[in-house]
Design an enzyme around this catalytic site. Structure first.
Site, PDB file in Angstrom:
ATOM      1  N   GLY A 268       0.856  -1.119   0.071  1.00 61.55           N
ATOM      2  CA  GLY A 268      -0.092   0.010   0.177  1.00 61.55           C
ATOM      3  C   GLY A 268       0.920   1.306  -0.031  1.00 61.55           C
ATOM      4  N   ALA A 269       1.981   1.226   0.902  1.00 58.95           N
ATOM      5  CA  ALA A 269       2.658   2.262   0.892  1.00 58.95           C
ATOM      6  C   ALA A 269       4.105   1.909   1.778  1.00 58.95           C
ATOM      7  CB  ALA A 269       2.154   3.609   1.702  1.00 58.95           C
ATOM      8  N   MET A 270       5.227   2.739   1.828  1.00 58.74           N
ATOM      9  CA  MET A 270       6.325   2.641   2.471  1.00 58.74           C
ATOM     10  C   MET A 270       6.833   3.880   3.327  1.00 58.74           C
ATOM     11  SD  MET A 270       8.201   0.318   3.641  1.00 58.74           S
ATOM     12  CE  MET A 270       9.638   0.858   4.714  1.00 58.74           C
ATOM     13  N   GLU A 271       7.200   3.560   4.600  1.00 58.51           N
ATOM     14  CA  GLU A 271       7.492   4.792   5.329  1.00 58.51           C
ATOM     15  C   GLU A 271       8.834   5.196   5.347  1.00 58.51           C
ATOM     16  OE1 GLU A 271       7.838   1.051   8.105  1.00 58.51           O
ATOM     17  OE2 GLU A 271       6.860   1.484   6.442  1.00 58.51           O
ATOM     18  N   HIS A 304      -0.896   6.457   8.793  1.00 53.69           N
ATOM     19  CA  HIS A 304      -0.014   5.313   9.110  1.00 53.69           C
ATOM     20  C   HIS A 304       1.369   5.611   8.797  1.00 53.69           C
ATOM     21  CE1 HIS A 304       0.598   0.911   9.924  1.00 53.69           C
ATOM     22  NE2 HIS A 304       1.409   1.240   8.999  1.00 53.69           N
ATOM     23  N   GLU A 305       1.487   5.752   7.471  1.00 54.12           N
ATOM     24  CA  GLU A 305       2.803   6.016   7.108  1.00 54.12           C
ATOM     25  C   GLU A 305       3.822   7.124   7.664  1.00 54.12           C
ATOM     26  OE1 GLU A 305       4.065   3.531   5.613  1.00 54.12           O
ATOM     27  OE2 GLU A 305       2.149   2.640   4.838  1.00 54.12           O
ATOM     28  N   HIS A 308       4.665   6.265  11.297  1.00 54.02           N
ATOM     29  CA  HIS A 308       5.707   5.513  11.259  1.00 54.02           C
ATOM     30  C   HIS A 308       7.022   6.133  11.638  1.00 54.02           C
ATOM     31  CE1 HIS A 308       5.162   1.288  10.655  1.00 54.02           C
ATOM     32  NE2 HIS A 308       4.657   1.335   9.708  1.00 54.02           N
ATOM     33  N   GLU A 327       4.565  -2.236  13.061  1.00 53.89           N
ATOM     34  CA  GLU A 327       3.300  -2.222  12.225  1.00 53.89           C
ATOM     35  C   GLU A 327       2.068  -2.210  13.426  1.00 53.89           C
ATOM     36  OE1 GLU A 327       3.177  -1.455   9.522  1.00 53.89           O
ATOM     37  OE2 GLU A 327       5.165  -1.979   8.694  1.00 53.89           O
TER      38      GLU A 327
END
Length: 880
Positions: A268-271, A304-305, A308, A327
């Site tokens: 979905g995405a990466m932090e 969310h990201e 993080h 997570e």
């Protein structure tokens, strides 16, 4: 036959690296086929490590071009380079030294979408969990933290935006028409958080002033022409930054925060620190192309990201066994954010639905594993609902046990003590134990024991003495690798609702409860209440305070009493859902045996009355009217499942509810807000209720006119997709459905994200004939098999979201998935493995389907050389 899937990694075998990395400088010269990477790493030997111990770096499909130690070519006899590792001997015995590694990559042909790859003309990286080793040889593990300086060099066509982590140092012309940009991240980070993006992208800019007065530049990069669809993502980002300051005291720590949206992305995405990379479906939105659910997902995933940055980046994981530490904790934080932004009870209901639909089946099947696993073969396969969703529930239980004040003290201590650390679950729990003075040793079992606990509940009312007793007993079923379980600490929020609808406010005659929570810590416990004025109805596990199965014999009258009077909205929904589930399970079993189905008049009356009650929040009514899904019913039945029988039974109940409430549903179907579209919670709730009502009203009328009118007159994607789904699912093959499908595809032919909805709606049409359409769509000229979103939209939606079509009695659905998994595995193992998890509950099917599913899994195992990702999943599914 396939090759061996690789070694097993065990938590107990953890040890730190022999060498300590102090910093790393990376230089990239970008080229689609021949990107060169120069990595300069400063290290020193860890104290106590033998003088002749070699340095061993990780690699993945790499070729070493050259190696220098302190600027000098290293003797080839003193190092061994394979595609998977680089072992260097003859290193200095003391003091820091520099290792320079040169590699060459081909981003354009990297179909795994891990490491450095190219998508739609843009260079992009994905390094979690083990993608950095596809870029250069390095200690690719989360406990190796280093300061990164990155220089990116590219030709003019790729150099408009050259981005990496941290703060921008400068850039300009390099030579021969090439350009460069340099970045420095002052915060030590593990390699999985490294990011690089290069290419010609559109830009949306804004700024945010932190609580200490620092101005942060905010930038979102998207494909040209889509800048107008990034506004909501930017707004969500600014709200997230402010909320994290207010709720957790966390301030952003760099001069710039950047988001890049790309269309080919496995997650979905990466932090990545300061440079988040997103699947563009979680950034792009406008009323014409995005649904209310899309807006809500964008809000949650942006948050969310961003969250993080502290729970994952500033404090990271010591090893991948601690994945839930970043997570699960961050999911808890994004859930809390969304609850504050929207209706808390409706958001919680959605979380419970998701948990029961995905995590509970995982806990009950061959892929069960603890929130913190003890071992793994392939870490990519542990980005699961257990780690994320159950991990969040465990953090939520800590707050329930400690209370809000001590929970915040524990979080503050965690941030203070472990900033800059690679931490463990033990570190995390120790902060809460110290801050609160509570012993959390028994509670820690939630991290180490797999499976969903069951709690049986019985009550006893003594009219003469006015006492009420509640007896709780916990049981824990065996799971793979864990045949015996220790007793858990299960916090169960409760309430006693008196006959007049008020709540009993007396105290328990025991110390095993506090603040409205019963603490079940033994096998069996009884909780007593005195001076209760009348027989109460027990409302247990309020707010779903613990992720457990509750077994309780409550009458329909008691459930109705809870549904009418409980002050907790989640409990009211659970009471309604329990009534629906009981009936659906009973009639599904009758349908499986070929028996006549009884009417559902009582249930229909309750649901219609709930829908008609305008005093209730529209979003809550939408949730209440949504019957348990076929997969939920199957999970509740547990074994010998016949998906066709469940579908038949559920359709019968839907029809009865629809016919009983046609007048109500006809009114509500036209209740969506008029005028300018707003994605806010109030308007989204009204549209959700109108969409559910449209489905019921169309079903009762037995013809597609109402849905076609709604489709033709829609002025936003939410209403349009609701109407299209009704047409396609309730009236498949009708001229109205086919006309709408054709028009939708023509209108949105150039928008891949919207077309994904078109594919998913068709893939989820109930019935076995859907498989034939799925196969046709797969072979169509414009279907992009290389795009993960597109494959998830069609194959993922069919296998995970269409129980009757996928579980067809002839096994064709299983064979289709097996063939696609084998094919996808050659290009993108991570995607293939995740699609395969749709078969995780195959052993719960009736015997005929079970055997066909087993044969399909065996065909995958015998297809040839499998990736470790797919090999691990199929082995675990077939294990006895």
């Amino acid at each position: 036959m396939r090759t061996e899937t690789g070694q097993v990694y065990k938590l107990k075998d953890y040890k730190p690296t022999d060498f300590v990395v102090e910093r790393i400088d990376l230089t990239f010269e970008l080229d689609p086929k021949e990107t060169t990477v120069v990595s300069r790493v400063i290290l020193h030997r860890r104290e106590g490590v033998a003088a002749d111990a070699p340095l061993v770096f990780d690699g993945d499909e790499l070729t070493l071009d050259s190696l220098q130690i302190d600027g000098n070519d290293h003797d080839p006899s003193l190092y061994d380079a394979t595609p998977d590792s680089l072992t260097i001997r003859g290193l200095p015995e003391s003091g820091p030294f520099e290792v320079t590694v040169n590699t060459t990559l081909s981003p354009a042909t990297n179909t795994k979408l891990m490491g450095l790859y190219r998508t739609n003309g843009v260079y992009c990286t994905q390094c979690e969990a083990e993608g950095f080793r596809r870029i250069t040889y390095f200690y690719d593990r989360p406990d190796v933290l280093a300061v990164y300086t990155v220089t990116i060099i590219a030709g003019k066509e790729d150099a408009k935006h050259l981005l990496s982590n941290g703060n921008f140092l400068g850039g300009g012309n390099y030579d021969e028409g090439r350009h460069f940009a340099a970045w420095f991240d002052p915060h030590p980070k593990p390699s999985y958080l490294f990011a690089l993006v290069g290419g010609d992208l559109g830009l949306v800019e804004d700024s945010f002033t932190t609580m200490s007065g620092k101005e942060v530049a905010l930038k979102i990069y998207v494909e040209h022409g889509k800048e107008g669809r990034a506004g909501y993502a930017m707004d969500a980002l600014k709200r997230s930054m402010k909320w994290d300051e207010e709720m957790f005291g966390r301030e952003y720590d760099l001069d710039i925060f950047q988001i890049v949206a790309v269309s080919d992305f496995n997650m979905g995405a990466m932090e990545n620190k300061g440079l988040n990379v997103f699947n563009d479906k979680y950034v792009l939105a406008d009323p014409e192309t995005a649904t209310d659910a899309d807006y809500a997902n964008i809000e949650a995933i942006i948050a969310h990201e961003y969250f993080h940055n502290w729970t994952g980046n500033r404090i990271t994981c010591r090893d991948w066994f601690q994945l839930c530490l970043k997570e699960g904790l961050t999911v808890y934080r994004d859930h809390a954010f969304s609850a504050d932004q929207r209706s808390a009870s409706v958001k919680r209901i959605a979380e419970i639905r998701l948990l029961k639909a995905h995590q509970f089946p995982e806990d009950a099947g061959p892929l069960a594993h603890p929130v913190r696993p003890e071992s793994y073969k392939e870490i990519n396969n542990f980005y699961t609902a257990t780690v994320y969703e159950k991990g969040s529930e465990v953090v939520r239980m800590i707050r329930t046990i400690l209370g809000a004040e001590d929970f915040r003290k524990g979080m503050d201590l965690y941030f203070e003590r472990h900033d800059g650390d690679a931490a463990t679950i033990e570190d995390f729990l120790a902060c809460f134990a110290e801050a609160s003075g509570r012993d959390l040793k028994q509670f820690a079992l939630w991290y180490s024991q797999a499976g969903t606990p069951s709690v049986s509940v019985s009550t006893d009312w003594n009219e003469a003495s006015k006492t009420f007793k509640v007896t709780l007993e916990q049981t824990l079923a065996p799971t793979p690798g864990q045949s015996r379980k220790a007793l858990m600490h299960i916090p169960l929020a409760y309430g006693l609702i008196l006959p007049d609808g008020t709540e009993f406010d007396g105290r328990l005659d025991t110390d095993d409860a506090e603040n409205g929570v019963m603490h079940l810590t033994k096998r069996k416990q009884t909780f007593s209440f005195s001076n209760v004025p009348g027989r109460p109805v027990l409302s247990i596990n309020r707010g779903f305070s613990a992720p457990v199965n509750i077994a309780m014999e409550q009458s329909s009258a008691d459930l109705a009493h809870i549904a009418r009077h409980d002050g907790d909205g989640v409990s009211r929904w659970q009471a309604l859902n329990e009534q629906a589930m009981r009936h659906l399970v009973a009639v599904s079993k009758l349908a499986r045996d070929g028996r006549t189905l009884p009417p559902a008049r009582e249930l229909a009356d309750i649901l219609v009355a709930t829908g008609a009650d305008d005093s209730l929040e529209p979003a809550f009514r939408a949730q209440a009217l949504a019957l348990p899904a076929e997969s939920d019913i199957a999970r509740e039945i547990g074994s010998n499942i016949d998906p066709e029988a469940i579908h038949t039974a559920r359709e019968a109940v839907l029809s009865e509810v629809a016919n009983a409430g046609l007048d109500v549903f006809a009114r509500l179907a036209d209740s969506a807000p008029k005028g300018a579209y707003s994605p806010d919670a109030a308007d989204a709730g009204q549209r959700a209720l109108a969409g559910v009502a449209l489905a019921y009203a169309s079903l009762a009328e037995g013809q597609p006119a109402r849905a076609k009118t709604a489709y033709d007159s829609s002025d936003n994607m939410t209403v349009m997709s609701q109407a299209l789904q009704v047409l396609v699912h309730q009236f498949p093959g009708s001229s109205e459905a086919e006309e709408a499908l054709a028009g939708f595809k023509t209108r949105f032919a150039d928008d891949p994200l919207v077309l994904d909805k078109w594919y998913s709606i068709q893939a989820m049409t109930p019935g076995a004939p859907t498989r034939e359409r799925v196969e046709e769509l797969l072979e169509s000229d414009d279907f992009d098999r290389s795009n993960p979103n597109r494959m998830r939209a069609l194959i993922g939606a069919f296998s995970a979201g269409n129980p009757t079509g996928f579980n067809a009695a002839d096994g064709a659905g299983y064979r289709l998935l097996a063939a696609e998994v084998v094919d996808i595995d050659k290009r993108n193992p991570q995607l293939a493995a995740r699609l395969l998890t749709a078969m995780r509950s195959w052993r719960s099917l009736e015997a005929g389907r079970q055997e066909l599913a087993r044969q399909a899994l065996v065909s995958i195992r015998e297809a040839g050389e499998l990736s470790p990702d797919v090999g691990d999943i199929v082995d675990r599914m077939l294990a006895a």
